[in-house]
Design an enzyme around this catalytic site. Sequence first.
Site, PDB file in Angstrom:
ATOM      1  N   HIS A  98       0.829  -1.196   0.000  1.00  0.00           N
ATOM      2  CA  HIS A  98       0.000   0.000   0.000  1.00  0.00           C
ATOM      3  C   HIS A  98       0.864   1.248   0.000  1.00  0.00           C
ATOM      4  O   HIS A  98       1.981   1.252   0.504  1.00  0.00           O
ATOM      5  CB  HIS A  98      -0.990   0.021   1.167  1.00  0.00           C
ATOM      6  N   HIS A 100       0.902   5.245   1.049  1.00  0.00           N
ATOM      7  CA  HIS A 100       0.289   6.298   1.850  1.00  0.00           C
ATOM      8  C   HIS A 100       0.381   7.600   1.058  1.00  0.00           C
ATOM      9  O   HIS A 100       1.480   7.994   0.635  1.00  0.00           O
ATOM     10  CB  HIS A 100       1.041   6.493   3.169  1.00  0.00           C
TER      11      HIS A 100
END
Length: 108
Positions: A98, A100
């Site tokens: 992922h 950010h």
Amino acid sequence: MTTIFKKIIDKEIPAEIVYEDDQCLAFKDIHPKAPVHLLVIPKKEIVSLAHLSEGDGPLVGHCLVALSRIAAEQGLADGYKVAVNCGEAGGQEVPHLHFHLLGTPATK
């Protein structure tokens, strides 16, 4: 083990999704560190940057292009930060790649 991100992808648990297409989605971080703090994740389950294969390049590129569009939509035209934690020792809490996206919307 099914991660919380996979459950979000599968709509098994709620999230404040701000973007979704066939390859990735973006949602608000539940513990924001900035006025805008989103997570952009590939729908393909990839544990971390260390687990990328040669064939994952187009998918990661797609996620980053989507992230750029999302940043603009979120009012981050003046700039933003993108962070990726890799592995537990690198601060990664969920074993699903992922990105950010952090920033403060520009004021006019």
